[in-house]
Design an enzyme around this catalytic site. Structure first.
Site, PDB file in Angstrom:
ATOM      1  N   ASP A 196      -2.918  -3.954   3.588  1.00 11.92           N
ATOM      2  CA  ASP A 196      -2.802  -3.878   5.041  1.00 11.92           C
ATOM      3  C   ASP A 196      -4.093  -3.397   5.691  1.00 11.92           C
ATOM      4  O   ASP A 196      -4.151  -3.238   6.906  1.00 11.92           O
ATOM      5  CB  ASP A 196      -1.613  -3.005   5.467  1.00 11.92           C
ATOM      6  CG  ASP A 196      -1.737  -1.550   5.037  1.00 11.92           C
ATOM      7  OD1 ASP A 196      -2.681  -1.219   4.281  1.00 11.92           O
ATOM      8  OD2 ASP A 196      -0.882  -0.744   5.454  1.00 11.92           O
ATOM      9  N   ASP A 200      -1.834  -2.291  -0.916  1.00  8.06           N
ATOM     10  CA  ASP A 200      -0.827  -3.166  -0.304  1.00  8.06           C
ATOM     11  C   ASP A 200      -1.429  -4.125   0.710  1.00  8.06           C
ATOM     12  O   ASP A 200      -0.701  -4.823   1.412  1.00  8.06           O
ATOM     13  CB  ASP A 200       0.297  -2.337   0.336  1.00  8.06           C
ATOM     14  CG  ASP A 200      -0.166  -1.538   1.544  1.00  8.06           C
ATOM     15  OD1 ASP A 200      -1.384  -1.255   1.651  1.00  8.06           O
ATOM     16  OD2 ASP A 200       0.680  -1.175   2.388  1.00  8.06           O
ATOM     17  N   SER A 219       0.289   2.254  -0.673  1.00  2.00           N
ATOM     18  CA  SER A 219      -0.951   1.819  -0.036  1.00  2.00           C
ATOM     19  C   SER A 219      -2.172   2.149  -0.897  1.00  2.00           C
ATOM     20  O   SER A 219      -2.273   1.694  -2.021  1.00  2.00           O
ATOM     21  CB  SER A 219      -1.046   2.457   1.348  1.00  2.00           C
ATOM     22  OG  SER A 219      -2.094   1.922   2.100  1.00  2.00           O
ATOM     23  N   ASP A 262      -6.858  -2.606   0.121  1.00  2.00           N
ATOM     24  CA  ASP A 262      -6.215  -1.499  -0.576  1.00  2.00           C
ATOM     25  C   ASP A 262      -5.011  -2.028  -1.332  1.00  2.00           C
ATOM     26  O   ASP A 262      -4.794  -3.238  -1.408  1.00  2.00           O
ATOM     27  CB  ASP A 262      -5.829  -0.395   0.410  1.00  2.00           C
ATOM     28  CG  ASP A 262      -4.868  -0.879   1.488  1.00  2.00           C
ATOM     29  OD1 ASP A 262      -4.856  -2.095   1.756  1.00  2.00           O
ATOM     30  OD2 ASP A 262      -4.147  -0.048   2.065  1.00  2.00           O
TER      31      ASP A 262
END
Length: 449
Positions: free
Chosen positions: A248, A246, A102, A244
């Site tokens: 999400d 990833d 992340s 960010d």
């Protein structure tokens, strides 16, 4: 083995805490726990990753672990975490595996797991997977598939396109006339977010869109908004969107450079849904980190707030339990349960852009509905998070801070679920008081040995 799962999956320094051997063991155990088929068909797993270099190594280990227990693997390559969750549901797979840390720095990596339908795992299922891993390590015998029973691996080449179409299906009207700068954090959003926003009708400028395996989250992305603020000013954009590593989560920057956090985005989206009669039970879900000003704004609008622990999986659990439609975190994880099973930064950005388009208001105007109490969040590095939680000195300091602030403020002490940090959050009537109380409490936390 200590607690393996943190707030959001398994996370650690790649090839140190999180080794290929551990990744293989997690994959094998997850397939066994999550693939509760009747034995007449193979379990199916979707596997994706973010662009960090160690993901190549860990992906190979995860794929090997899954296929070694007979699972069919659908490899989707570099994709956002919410894409893996969506594709797990869309393909009817038994589980999904996302390899990402992340917003963490490049040396870290992680493994996020999804069950059938693309849902994050409850604590009991994570505990079952940990137990299975421990059992695997103790055993040296047991049946392993051989020959035609070994799982096969294939690339799901249209995975990204399917996810993009899903996102665009949520857009009610073209976003023409809006100019946006998107910061992809040199992460998983780079290959899809600019395309989606352009196809939705916006004029798009990109920063952080050249991942090389090493530069993910490096001075850019949702944890480093400075470059985005500069780019919004340079392009005269209506707003900036920060993802960010990833993708999400989504944070935003208004045209004047004002930072817009997840609380404000959640409020804007909640008000929009309520206006359309689409906010179920006139209730939104937030975490304990949400600013008191957010709660005040929702109350004035006739919207109830349910509060959960930190983590979008806890938000999701509350949404599903109450059959609600929207929840999120101050960090920028928003869950739109009508369209997604996990936090989705791209979906959030499209909803925010759509609200701007439908109202004709600027982001600053929309975000101004949240009158924030001064809030300070200090991440205190510690040797032992549990020792801090059990410390009498820390408990006394927290009690003293709460007595000082009374009903006009708030104290929250929370160990990180992924790092050796304790997060100290203070809200107070004035910034000076919030700063001072946070400083004193952080000193007490740091002194614990």
């Amino acid at each position: 083995m200590g607690r393996l799962f943190g707030t959001d999956g398994v996370r650690g320094r790649a090839n140190d805490d999180l080794t290929p051997e551990l990744a293989l063991a997690v994959a094998r155990a997850a397939a066994g726990v999550l693939a509760d088929r009747d034995g007449t068909s193979r379990p199916v797993a979707v596997v994706g990753r973010d662009p960090r270099a160690s993901g190549e190594m860990l992906e190979a280990a995860v794929v090997a672990g899954l296929s070694s227990v007979g699972a069919e693997v659908l490899r989707v390559g570099v994709q956002p975490t919410p894409a893996v969750a969506f594709l797990t549901a869309d393909t009817g797979a038994d589980l999904g595996v996302m390899i990402s840390a992340s917003h963490n720095p490049m040396p870290d990596n992680g493994i996020k797991l999804f069950s059938r339908g693309g849902h994050k795992l409850p604590d009991a299922v994570e505990a079952a997977i940990e137990h299975t891993i421990t059992t695997q390590r103790r055993r040296t015998d047991g049946h392993r598939p051989t020959g035609t029973e070994i799982g096969r691996v294939r690339d799901l080449t249209d995975g990204g396109a399917r996810y993009a179409e899903h996102l665009l299906s949520t857009v009610d009207q073209p976003l023409t006339g809006l100019t946006v700068v998107v910061d992809c954090a040199h992460g998983a959003a780079a290959g899809i977010a600019p395309e989606v926003y352009r196809r939705a009708g916006a004029t798009v400028h990109v920063i952080g869109g050249e991942p090389d395996g090493w530069n993910i989250n490096d001075g850019i992305g949702s944890t480093h908004l400075g470059p985005l603020i500069e780019a919004v000013h340079a392009h005269g954009a209506d707003l900036g969107i920060a993802h960010d590593g990833d993708a999400d989560r989504c944070l935003a920057v208004a045209a004047d450079g004002e930072q817009v956090d997840g609380d404000a985005i959640l409020a804007v989206c909640a008000l929009g849904l309520k206006e359309r009669g689409a906010l179920r039970e006139d209730t939104v879900v937030a975490t304990v980190m949400s600013n008191l000003g957010f709660h005040h704004t929702m109350r004035r609008a006739g919207i109830a707030v349910q509060t959960t622990a930190v983590g979008d999986r806890y938000v999701l659990e509350a949404l599903r339990r109450g059959e609600l439609s929207l929840g999120g975190e101050q960090s920028g994880h928003l869950v739109f349960l009508d369209h997604a099973t996990t936090g989705d930064g791209l979906l959030t950005a499209l909803a925010l852009l759509g609200r701007m388009k439908s109202t004709g208001a600027s982001l600053a105007e929309l975000a101004s509905v949240v009158e924030r109490l001064p809030q300070v969040l200090v991440n205190v590095p510690v040797r032992d998070r549990i020792a801090v939680v059990e410390s009498d000195a820390v408990a006394d300091a927290v009690n003293a801070a709460e007595a000082e602030l009374g009903e006009d403020g708030r104290v929250l002490l929370r160990p990180s679920g992924t790092e050796q940090l304790v997060r100290v959050m203070i809200e107070a009537p004035t910034q000076a008081q919030a700063d001072e109380v946070a400083r004193r409490l952080a000193e007490v936390v740091a002194a614990v040995r």
